[in-house]
Every structure is written in structure tokens, then in C-alpha cells.
Design a protein around this motif. Structure first.
Motif, short mmCIF file in Angstrom:
data_model
loop_
_atom_site.label_atom_id
_atom_site.label_comp_id
_atom_site.label_asym_id
_atom_site.label_seq_id
_atom_site.Cartn_x
_atom_site.Cartn_y
_atom_site.Cartn_z
N GLY A 42 0.43 6.26 2.84
CA GLY A 42 0.11 4.86 2.57
C GLY A 42 0.45 3.96 3.75
N TRP A 43 1.55 4.29 4.44
CA TRP A 43 1.93 3.50 5.61
C TRP A 43 0.86 3.60 6.71
N PHE A 44 0.43 4.83 7.00
CA PHE A 44 -0.60 4.99 8.03
C PHE A 44 -1.93 4.38 7.57
N ALA A 45 -2.24 4.53 6.27
CA ALA A 45 -3.47 3.91 5.76
C ALA A 45 -3.39 2.39 5.85
N SER A 46 -2.21 1.83 5.58
CA SER A 46 -2.07 0.38 5.66
C SER A 46 -2.22 -0.11 7.10
N LYS A 47 -1.77 0.72 8.05
CA LYS A 47 -1.96 0.34 9.45
C LYS A 47 -3.44 0.28 9.81
N SER A 48 -4.20 1.28 9.34
CA SER A 48 -5.64 1.28 9.62
C SER A 48 -6.36 0.14 8.91
N LEU B 163 0.82 -1.21 0.00
CA LEU B 163 0.00 0.00 0.00
C LEU B 163 0.86 1.27 0.00
N PRO B 164 1.88 1.39 0.88
CA PRO B 164 2.75 2.58 0.77
C PRO B 164 3.46 2.65 -0.58
N ALA B 165 3.90 1.49 -1.09
CA ALA B 165 4.55 1.49 -2.40
C ALA B 165 3.59 1.97 -3.49
N SER B 166 2.34 1.52 -3.40
CA SER B 166 1.35 1.95 -4.40
C SER B 166 1.10 3.44 -4.30
N ALA C 112 12.88 22.67 -8.55
CA ALA C 112 11.79 22.72 -7.57
C ALA C 112 10.81 21.57 -7.79
N TRP C 113 10.56 21.26 -9.06
CA TRP C 113 9.65 20.15 -9.36
C TRP C 113 10.22 18.82 -8.88
N LEU C 114 11.52 18.59 -9.11
CA LEU C 114 12.14 17.34 -8.64
C LEU C 114 12.09 17.26 -7.12
N LEU C 115 12.39 18.37 -6.46
CA LEU C 115 12.33 18.38 -4.99
C LEU C 115 10.91 18.13 -4.51
N ALA C 116 9.94 18.81 -5.16
CA ALA C 116 8.53 18.61 -4.76
C ALA C 116 8.08 17.19 -5.05
N SER C 117 8.58 16.59 -6.13
CA SER C 117 8.20 15.21 -6.46
C SER C 117 8.71 14.25 -5.40
N VAL C 118 9.98 14.44 -5.01
CA VAL C 118 10.53 13.59 -3.95
C VAL C 118 9.73 13.76 -2.66
N PHE C 119 9.45 15.01 -2.34
CA PHE C 119 8.67 15.30 -1.13
C PHE C 119 7.28 14.67 -1.22
N ALA C 120 6.64 14.77 -2.41
CA ALA C 120 5.30 14.19 -2.59
C ALA C 120 5.33 12.69 -2.47
N VAL C 121 6.37 12.06 -3.04
CA VAL C 121 6.48 10.59 -2.95
C VAL C 121 6.65 10.16 -1.50
N VAL C 122 7.50 10.89 -0.77
CA VAL C 122 7.71 10.56 0.65
C VAL C 122 6.42 10.73 1.45
N ILE C 123 5.74 11.86 1.22
CA ILE C 123 4.48 12.10 1.94
C ILE C 123 3.45 11.04 1.58
#
Length: 533
Positions: free
Chosen positions: A253-259, A14-17, A237-248
């Protein structure tokens, strides 16, 4: 139990997805954004080149038609290229290069402010060697000259401007460095701009004489790359935002998978407990907010309760059956053994008759047990259909009226005139009436009375069987519908204690209820209520 983190687990996938979706979205949006920006700035760069070329076109046509001295076109092209920060090439009609400014250098000129002006021809107004009309021209008024020379060769003038000046004479040599940039020029020692960052756009326009003949072609290229720095900054800025978006997204996804996995793990834990024999295990998801998981937990708990009840019933059934079957089976084997060893024919026949009676008792007992197990397992609910209870009661009542008359019992029926239908199994409903009337006939002494009453009220129908028999002791009433239970005052009567248990199971299977009123030696009344179809 903790779910192992592997690539097939929800906790990992789920986090990977989420991360992959965020990455794809960022790539798509970023690609579209960069494409739009590149197209926009490419259009701006081309319009810049084309606009300068169109503005310079009439001037160069005039110069080329006036037979300019050698080197004048090159100097003018170089000066204009510096001011516009583009590469300018002047081609003749055969596409041979007449003048080429080259790519503008980032540090190529100095500005000099001098004293009284002197005559320097520019843009075809005067020749490089003297006045255009052959006479020397001097200015009577005070003027200041601003001249831009090439840094490489101080005798190469790129630009000159004379302005009126009424003040004191300035210093003859005021030198100011001029550094070029893709957006113009600045007064600094060295420009920090990258001279290699140039536009890839090219603008070509023809140079046509007044008589329509082709003089050559003017080519503008390597102009300012207006969007290079902006696109570079946006890309970073786009690359940085993309990395940040992927991490977020991965964290989300991690918290959603826990629920998601929390109720799944609770279900798994309860399932394993039941697998290990703990039939009381249940899933507690009262704090879960997802309606689907609550529904799943309720369904699981209902299934677990049904399994527990079925297993408990089966255990009771096995224990009760073993106990009840043991007595007639022992008597049957004993009579068979006695008959086998008996020499006297009449005595042997008596033993065999007793064995036959025990065999018949076993047959009835086994059949009743099978009927009870099928009813409790709800095997016949899918076969339910509308049943005319009035006709059923009439048929069973007629049958027992004859038997009661032969046994010297008074039998009466009170039935409604209109048809009364219930949803159920006709065979099972008939068995209710038969079992109740069998007990009434069995426990009512000669001279007593038995009644069958059917009443329809509102949304239910009630079948009541009453008698004036021996009644039921108060201590036996709570256990009346238990399997194999027989009252203390019924030991002298035949039976196996399953008749009323079967009645209770059938009534519950038909969403009804059964009630008993009885007093010892004053009779019993059993009322069965069922919902109307």
C-alpha cells in the motif's frame, strides 16, 4: 512540495487500508481454517472414544454377568484406560460409579519381563486369588511373562502378556519404564507430553445383558487430543503469517500510494505555480503508466493552455482597447469642451457633430470588441445549428449589390444551385460575409468590381470575396488578422482594424480556415473555408 503525512492523506490511508484488508482476510481465512480443523479433530476424537467403547462393551458385559470379585473391574478398567489413554467410567443402572480409571497419568507404569510364567488372572479368565475352576494351573512349556505395573504401587498390575520362549532363561527382573502420551505410550523415563491436554469429547454406550436388562453404562472421556498440537502449531503459523501478510500489504500500500500521489503532487505543484502567476506551468507525466493520470494531466495541460491563452488575450484586449479608445475619447472630450465654450452657434454645432461622430465611432469600436471577446471565449458554440450558407450568401449579396450599384462599383455573384449547409451560428457566419464585403466596398475605388463566390467541394464549402481595390502591401499580410492592425495604405479610410480579426475568430470557432491573396493596386481575394455539416 511534499504531502504531509497525516491520517487524512492518501500516503497514510492507503497502506492502512491495505493492512486492514489483509488483516480481515487473514482473520476470515484463519477462522474458517481453525473451525474446520477443530471440527475434523473433534470428530476423530469422538470416533476414537466411541470405537473403543464399542469394542470393550461385550467384554465388560461378560465380566459383569459373571459376578467378578471385588477390585477386578477397577483393575481391568485402569489397564484399558492406560492402553487407550482415556478416562473410563463404569456406571451401574442407577448411574452410580462402579469403577473409574481417572485421567491417565503421563508417567504411571513400568514394564517387567520375567522368567517362567506364573498364573495371573486377567479379563475374567481366572480369579485374582487362584484358578477360576478351583484347581491350580501350571504351564509345562517355557514362557516369558511381560507385565505392566503401576509406578505408584508395584503390586498393582495393569497388563500381562505371556509369550512362548525357547531360548535361555532371561533375567528375572528386566524393568523398562513406560510413559503415557495422548497418542499411546512410549518407553522413556518421563514423557514430555502435557497430560492436561485432553479431548473434551465424551462417548457413552449402554451395557445390556443377554436378557435385555440394563446392567449399566460405559463412559469414555478425556481421550487423546489428537488435534491440539496440530491446531496449536497451525494457530501460531497462522498468526505469524497474518502479521507477515499485514506488513507486506502495508508495504504494498505504501508503494502504491507513492505511485498514486506522485502525479497528484505534480498536479498540485503546477496548480500552485499557476496560482502564483506562472501561466506557463505544465504537468509532465510522460513516464506515468496509468492511463487515467495521463488523461488527467493532458486535460490539465489543455486547461492551463486555455487559461494562458485567455489571460493573454484579455491582456492584449485591455491594452489594445485602452489604446484604441483613447484617441476617439480624447477627440470626443475635446469637441465637447470646444462646443461648451463656443459662442457661435454654427461653430458649436460643428463641434457637436464631430463629437457625435467620435461617439458613434466609440460605439462601433466597443461593439466590435465585445463581439470579438465573445467569439474568442467560445460562448456561442452551444448555440450552433445547421445553417444554409447558400441562402445566407444570397441575402447578403443582394444587400451589397444595391450598395455597390449606388457607389458605382460592379458587383457579381456566383452561387451553386444546391443547398449548402454548415454547422454554426447564423449571426456569426453572416458577419463574416458582411465584414468581407464591407472591406471590399470600402477599399475598391469607383469603377472597380467586387465578386462573391460560393463553391461546394467534397466535405467543405468555400466563400470567396474578391475585389479590384487598393490591395495589401506584402509587409502587412502577416499581421492582417491581428486586432487593431491597419495597413499602411489604409490610413485614409475609416475603420478600427477589428473587422478581419473578427472574421478570423469566427472562422476558427467554426473549425475552418481563411486564406488571403493580394497585390498592391491590383486587388484582394479572401477565401473562407468551412466544413460541411
Amino acid at each position: 512540495m511534499v504531502m504531509k503525512m497525516n491520517r487524512n492523506s492518501i500516503r497514510w490511508r492507503l497502506p492502512a487500508s491495505y493492512g486492514v484488508i489483509a488483516l480481515l482476510a487473514a482473520l476470515s481465512l484463519g477462522s474458517v481454517m481453525l473451525l474446520v480443523l477443530r471440527n475434523y479433530y473433534a470428530r476423530q476424537e469422538r470416533e476414537y472414544l466411541l470405537g473403543n467403547a464399542i469394542a470393550l462393551q461385550p467384554i465388560l458385559v461378560q465380566v459383569m454377568q459373571s459376578d467378578p470379585p471385588e477390585g477386578l473391574l477397577q483393575d481391568q478398567i485402569t489397564a484399558i484406560a492406560f492402553l487407550s489413554q482415556v478416562q473410563i467410567r463404569l456406571l451401574d443402572s442407577n448411574e452410580n460409579v462402579i469403577a473409574d480409571s481417572g485421567i491417565p497419568d503421563s508417567n504411571q507404569a513400568v514394564a517387567v519381563a520375567g522368567g517362567p510364567a506364573w498364573d495371573i488372572p486377567f479379563f475374567g479368565s481366572e480369579s485374582a486369588s487362584g484358578p477360576a475352576n478351583g484347581s491350580e494351573k501350571r504351564m509345562s512349556e517355557k514362557r516369558m511373562s511381560i507385565v505392566i505395573y503401576s509406578e505408584e504401587t508395584s503390586d498393582r498390575m495393569l497388563f500381562r502378556k505371556e509369550i512362548p520362549y525357547s531360548g535361555p532363561a532371561p533375567q528375572p527382573d528386566v524393568i523398562l519404564p513406560v510413559s503415557a502420551s495422548p497418542y499411546g505410550y512410549v518407553f522413556v523415563e518421563r514423557s514430555q507430553s502435557d497430560p492436561a491436554r485432553r479431548s473434551s469429547q465424551v462417548a457413552n454406550i449402554p451395557l445390556t445383558a443377554s436378557d435385555g436388562s440394563l446392567l449399566g453404562e460405559l463412559e469414555f472421556s478425556n481421550g487423546p487430543s489428537y488435534g491440539a498440537d496440530i491446531i496449536g502449531s497451525v494457530t501460531r503459523a497462522w498468526l505469524l503469517a497474518s502479521v507477515f501478510a499485514v506488513v507486506i500489504a502495508a508495504l504494498a500500500g505504501w508503494f502504491a500510494s507513492k505511485s498514486v500521489t506522485r502525479p497528484v503532487l505534480a498536479l498540485e505543484k503546477a496548480t500552485r505555480q499557476m496560482e502564483q502567476g506562472d501561466l506557463h506551468a505544465r504537468v509532465d507525466l510522460r513516464e506515468e503508466r496509468q492511463e487515467e493520470f495521463l488523461s488527467l494531466a493532458n486535460s490539465f495541460n489543455g486547461m492551463a493552455a486555455q487559461v494562458e491563452q485567455t489571460i493573454s488575450t484579455l491582456r492584449e484586449f485591455v491594452a489594445d482597447a485602452a489604446h484604441e479608445l483613447h484617441t476617439p475619447l480624447t477627440a470626443l472630450l475635446a469637441n465637447i469642451e470646444l462646443a461648451h465654450d463656443e459662442k457661435n452657434a454654427s461653430t458649436r454645432t460643428r463641434y457637436l457633430s464631430r463629437a457625435q461622430e467620435q461617439g458613434q465611432r466609440l460605439e462601433v469600436l466597443v461593439q466590435n470588441l465585445l463581439d470579438l471577446s465573445r467569439i474568442e471565449a467560445a460562448e456561442s458554440k452551444s448555440m450552433f445549428a445547421p445553417v444554409d450558407l447558400l441562402q445566407l450568401a444570397h441575402e447578403v449579396g443582394e444587400q451589397f449589390a444595391s450598395r455597390a450599384e449606388q457607389a458605382n462599383r460592379l458587383f457579381s455573384m456566383k452561387l451553386p444551385e444546391e443547398r449548402v449547409a454548415v454547422q454554426g451560428s447564423e449571426t456569426q457566419l453572416r458577419q463574416i460575409a458582411i465584414n468581407l464585403l464591407e472591406n471590399a466596398l470600402k477599399f475598391t475605388p469607383a469603377g472597380g468590381w467586387i465578386s462573391l463566390h460560393l463553391e461546394h467541394a467534397l466535405d467543405q464549402v468555400t466563400l470567396t470575396v474578391s475585389d479590384s481595390g487598393i490591395g495589401i502591401p506584402p509587409d502587412d499580410l502577416p499581421h492582417l488578422f491581428e486586432r487593431f492592425h491597419r495597413g499602411r495604405n489604409a490610413s485614409e479610410y475609416p475603420g478600427n482594424g477589428l473587422g478581419l480579426a473578427i472574421v478570423k475568430a469566427i472562422v476558427e470557432a467554426h473549425q475552418g480556415n481563411v486564406a488571403v491573396q493580394s497585390e498592391p493596386m491590383r486587388g484582394t481575394s479572401i477565401a473562407v473555408s468551412l466544413p460541411v455539416a
